[in-house]
Design a protein around this motif. Structure first.
Motif, mmCIF file in Angstrom:
data_model
loop_
_atom_site.group_PDB
_atom_site.id
_atom_site.type_symbol
_atom_site.label_atom_id
_atom_site.label_comp_id
_atom_site.label_asym_id
_atom_site.label_seq_id
_atom_site.Cartn_x
_atom_site.Cartn_y
_atom_site.Cartn_z
ATOM 1 N N GLY A 286 0.800 -1.219 0.000
ATOM 2 C CA GLY A 286 0.000 0.000 0.000
ATOM 3 C C GLY A 286 0.832 1.269 0.000
ATOM 4 O O GLY A 286 0.402 2.310 -0.515
ATOM 5 N N ILE A 287 2.042 1.193 0.531
ATOM 6 C CA ILE A 287 2.919 2.360 0.606
ATOM 7 C C ILE A 287 3.176 2.968 -0.773
ATOM 8 O O ILE A 287 3.356 4.186 -0.908
ATOM 9 N N LYS A 288 3.163 2.146 -1.821
ATOM 10 C CA LYS A 288 3.406 2.652 -3.180
ATOM 11 C C LYS A 288 2.339 3.664 -3.586
ATOM 12 O O LYS A 288 2.638 4.663 -4.253
ATOM 13 N N LEU A 289 1.110 3.402 -3.188
ATOM 14 C CA LEU A 289 0.012 4.302 -3.547
ATOM 15 C C LEU A 289 0.073 5.587 -2.729
ATOM 16 O O LEU A 289 -0.165 6.677 -3.258
ATOM 17 N N TRP A 290 0.387 5.454 -1.445
ATOM 18 C CA TRP A 290 0.511 6.647 -0.607
ATOM 19 C C TRP A 290 1.619 7.560 -1.124
ATOM 20 O O TRP A 290 1.447 8.781 -1.209
ATOM 21 N N GLU A 291 2.748 6.973 -1.477
ATOM 22 C CA GLU A 291 3.874 7.781 -1.948
ATOM 23 C C GLU A 291 3.579 8.405 -3.312
ATOM 24 O O GLU A 291 3.978 9.545 -3.579
ATOM 25 N N ALA A 292 2.879 7.667 -4.164
ATOM 26 C CA ALA A 292 2.519 8.218 -5.476
ATOM 27 C C ALA A 292 1.571 9.410 -5.319
ATOM 28 O O ALA A 292 1.694 10.416 -6.036
ATOM 29 N N TYR A 293 0.641 9.299 -4.395
ATOM 30 C CA TYR A 293 -0.305 10.387 -4.129
ATOM 31 C C TYR A 293 0.448 11.622 -3.632
ATOM 32 O O TYR A 293 0.218 12.751 -4.088
ATOM 33 N N ARG A 294 1.368 11.391 -2.712
ATOM 34 C CA ARG A 294 2.143 12.503 -2.159
ATOM 35 C C ARG A 294 3.008 13.159 -3.239
ATOM 36 O O ARG A 294 3.141 14.387 -3.297
ATOM 37 N N THR A 295 3.590 12.342 -4.094
ATOM 38 C CA THR A 295 4.407 12.871 -5.190
ATOM 39 C C THR A 295 3.571 13.760 -6.108
ATOM 40 O O THR A 295 4.024 14.819 -6.559
ATOM 41 N N PHE A 296 2.350 13.327 -6.379
ATOM 42 C CA PHE A 296 1.442 14.114 -7.210
ATOM 43 C C PHE A 296 1.156 15.473 -6.566
ATOM 44 O O PHE A 296 1.232 16.519 -7.225
ATOM 45 N N GLU A 297 0.846 15.463 -5.274
ATOM 46 C CA GLU A 297 0.536 16.716 -4.586
ATOM 47 C C GLU A 297 1.767 17.619 -4.493
ATOM 48 O O GLU A 297 1.659 18.850 -4.593
ATOM 49 N N PHE B 218 0.688 12.930 4.785
ATOM 50 C CA PHE B 218 1.689 12.320 5.665
ATOM 51 C C PHE B 218 1.022 11.791 6.935
ATOM 52 O O PHE B 218 1.273 10.656 7.364
ATOM 53 N N HIS B 219 0.181 12.623 7.543
ATOM 54 C CA HIS B 219 -0.474 12.224 8.790
ATOM 55 C C HIS B 219 -1.341 10.981 8.586
ATOM 56 O O HIS B 219 -1.343 10.072 9.428
ATOM 57 N N ARG B 220 -2.079 10.958 7.492
ATOM 58 C CA ARG B 220 -2.934 9.796 7.209
ATOM 59 C C ARG B 220 -2.095 8.535 7.041
ATOM 60 O O ARG B 220 -2.425 7.473 7.581
ATOM 61 N N GLN B 221 -1.009 8.643 6.275
ATOM 62 C CA GLN B 221 -0.173 7.468 6.042
ATOM 63 C C GLN B 221 0.474 6.979 7.331
ATOM 64 O O GLN B 221 0.564 5.771 7.577
ATOM 65 N N LEU B 222 0.904 7.913 8.168
ATOM 66 C CA LEU B 222 1.562 7.531 9.416
ATOM 67 C C LEU B 222 0.611 6.863 10.401
ATOM 68 O O LEU B 222 1.056 6.268 11.383
ATOM 69 N N SER B 223 -0.684 6.936 10.139
ATOM 70 C CA SER B 223 -1.664 6.303 11.029
ATOM 71 C C SER B 223 -2.069 4.911 10.553
ATOM 72 O O SER B 223 -2.917 4.271 11.173
ATOM 73 N N VAL B 224 -1.446 4.444 9.458
ATOM 74 C CA VAL B 224 -1.800 3.144 8.874
ATOM 75 C C VAL B 224 -0.635 2.170 9.047
ATOM 76 O O VAL B 224 0.511 2.517 8.728
ATOM 77 N N ASN C 174 0.515 22.945 0.962
ATOM 78 C CA ASN C 174 1.379 22.336 1.978
ATOM 79 C C ASN C 174 0.559 21.568 3.006
ATOM 80 O O ASN C 174 0.959 20.496 3.465
ATOM 81 N N GLN C 175 -0.593 22.127 3.360
ATOM 82 C CA GLN C 175 -1.442 21.449 4.332
ATOM 83 C C GLN C 175 -1.995 20.146 3.762
ATOM 84 O O GLN C 175 -2.165 19.160 4.492
ATOM 85 N N ARG C 176 -2.266 20.124 2.464
ATOM 86 C CA ARG C 176 -2.705 18.876 1.820
ATOM 87 C C ARG C 176 -1.627 17.803 1.954
ATOM 88 O O ARG C 176 -1.913 16.646 2.269
ATOM 89 N N ILE C 177 -0.398 18.201 1.687
ATOM 90 C CA ILE C 177 0.714 17.247 1.768
ATOM 91 C C ILE C 177 0.901 16.784 3.209
ATOM 92 O O ILE C 177 1.107 15.595 3.479
ATOM 93 N N ARG C 178 0.811 17.725 4.136
ATOM 94 C CA ARG C 178 0.950 17.383 5.560
ATOM 95 C C ARG C 178 -0.139 16.388 5.982
ATOM 96 O O ARG C 178 0.138 15.406 6.688
ATOM 97 N N THR C 179 -1.357 16.632 5.536
ATOM 98 C CA THR C 179 -2.467 15.734 5.880
ATOM 99 C C THR C 179 -2.239 14.335 5.320
ATOM 100 O O THR C 179 -2.535 13.331 5.983
#
Length: 417
Positions: free
Chosen positions: A193-204, A230-236, A223-228
């Motif tokens: 799943g990390i591949k999708l989270w990182e791809a999303y972050r790269t897009f933003e 990160f926060h979502r991914q760190l909770s999974v 920036n707040q979108r990117i921060r959010t």
């Protein structure tokens, strides 16, 4: 923006290992299969070899066509037929063969990837061509859970959809919706799943680079979108959680915060993020052994299936339906004709979700993967009745059930009387 997104996507693709390749020996123009340019791309020895193989391939092709004509339910013959047509570059026949097989069987993620990549290698940039390939990806992600297929889908949209590529508002919205769907489907996959989270972050992050430096408010919002994210991914609970934490801290340092990037401690991290991270890390540690056992390649399929069953019992006891569903989807992708797995999965959904499109779609897929299991058909009909399905839909499922059991004559008699 196009240059920024393209550059970042290319860097991502270099890191992404893949074994699927576009159709060999097929030029960009589907109407020029016999062009001089195509033949010039091969060495003389390759051409001689192809010429020698051609008569044999035609014989094999005719044999497979005869077999499929007399026995259209022969799965292996469909696979061999598609593989041979792909090798020969028979574009139209290949499309027809893939469509014919998909009517009878779910296609594997790798087959959908091959199909989409082949079409992309032939397609123009016209909107209708892009839309047609997107529909292929949609069909593929419906059949089975596959992180790599979702990743390819997301990459395709970013590269080929001009609205997304140029970061127009409608394109950004479309991409975000697709990323969110991908995370819903596979973002909880512990190892991939990390591949999708990182791809999303790269897009933003790519979008951030397109915002004018003078537009402070827009940059802060992005920036707040990117921060959010990160926060979502760190909770999974996911692999490489400590690396993700370090990446987040490094990013916050870029935003002006003072943090020790090299340290794995949570000093300076907001309390709610730190708490969620600790809980997710504990969740990952609790699942690490189960992940290892269910992905072992040195044991038999039956033993590995049993490891999935053990893992599923753990997830069910943990009480998170979303995690249970993702794990069932992972197990089914590896063992698509394990009828007991489908029966357990649908029982679980009936118990937890009761009704809804999710349950209905799973039953549809279950009966397509295991059409010989009468109990699945019965429960499918009960599910439709609970959901107040139309008489037409109920009749269609009954018809397919009779067709699967070879009693279509009985169905016709029922309709008459």
């Amino acid at each position: 923006m196009e240059e920024t997104l393209t550059t970042i996507l290319e860097e991502e693709e270099e890191r992404e290992e893949t074994t699927d390749q576009p159709m060999p020996d097929v030029p960009q123009n589907p109407n020029s299969l016999a062009s001089d340019d195509a033949s010039d791309s091969h060495s003389d020895s390759d051409s001689d070899s192809d010429s020698e193989d051609e008569p044999q391939q035609k014989v094999e092709l005719q044999t497979l066509e005869t077999e499929l004509s007399s026995n259209p339910s022969n799965y292996d013959s469909h696979v061999q037929y598609i593989r041979l047509l792909r090798k020969m570059g028979e574009i139209e026949k290949l499309r027809q063969a893939r469509e014919a097989m998909s009517l009878l069987f779910p296609l594997t993620p790798s087959m959908w990837q091959d199909w989409a990549k082949d079409e992309a290698s032939l397609a123009t940039t016209q909107p209708e061509a892009v839309a047609a390939i997107e529909k292929l990806y949609e069909r593929g992600v419906f059949d089975y859970l596959s992180v790599s297929l979702w990743y390819d889908y997301l990459t395709f949209v970013q590269e080929y959809d001009p609205m997304v590529r140029d970061c127009l508002p409608a394109g950004i919205s479309k991409a975000r919706n697709l990323f969110e769907r991908a995370l819903t489907a596979a973002g909880l996959h512990v190892t991939e799943g990390i591949k999708l989270w990182e791809a999303y972050r790269t897009f933003e992050q790519a979008i951030l680079l397109t915002i004018d430096e003078s537009d402070i408010q827009a940059k802060e919002k992005q920036n707040q979108r990117i921060r959010t994210l990160f926060h979502r991914q760190l909770s999974v609970p996911l692999v490489n959680m400590k690396s993700t934490l370090q990446a987040y801290k490094a990013w916050e340092v870029e935003q002006g915060k003072v943090l020790d990037v090299e340290s794995s401690d949570l000093d300076g991290i907001s309390s709610h993020v730190a708490t969620a991270y600790q809980k997710a890390l504990e969740g990952y540690n609790a699942r690490a052994h189960l992940e290892e056992q269910s992905s072992r390649q040195d044991i038999s399929d039956s033993e590995r299936l049993q490891q999935f069953v053990i893992y599923l019992k753990f997830e069910e006891s943990s009480g998170d339906p979303a995690r249970v569903q993702v794990l069932y989807e992972r197990a089914i992708a590896d063992f698509p004709i394990a009828s007991d797995l489908w029966l357990d999965y649908t029982r679980y959904l009936d118990k937890t979700l009761k009704v809804g499109n999710v349950v209905r779609e799973v039953y549809s897929r279950a009966t397509k993967n295991c059409p010989w299991v009468g109990e699945l058909w019965v429960r499918y009909l009960l599910c439709l009745e609970r959901g107040r399905a139309s008489e037409e839909e109920l009749a269609a499922v009954c018809y397919n059930w009779c067709l699967a059991f070879g009693v279509i004559v009985l169905w016709e008699l029922i309709l008459i009387f």
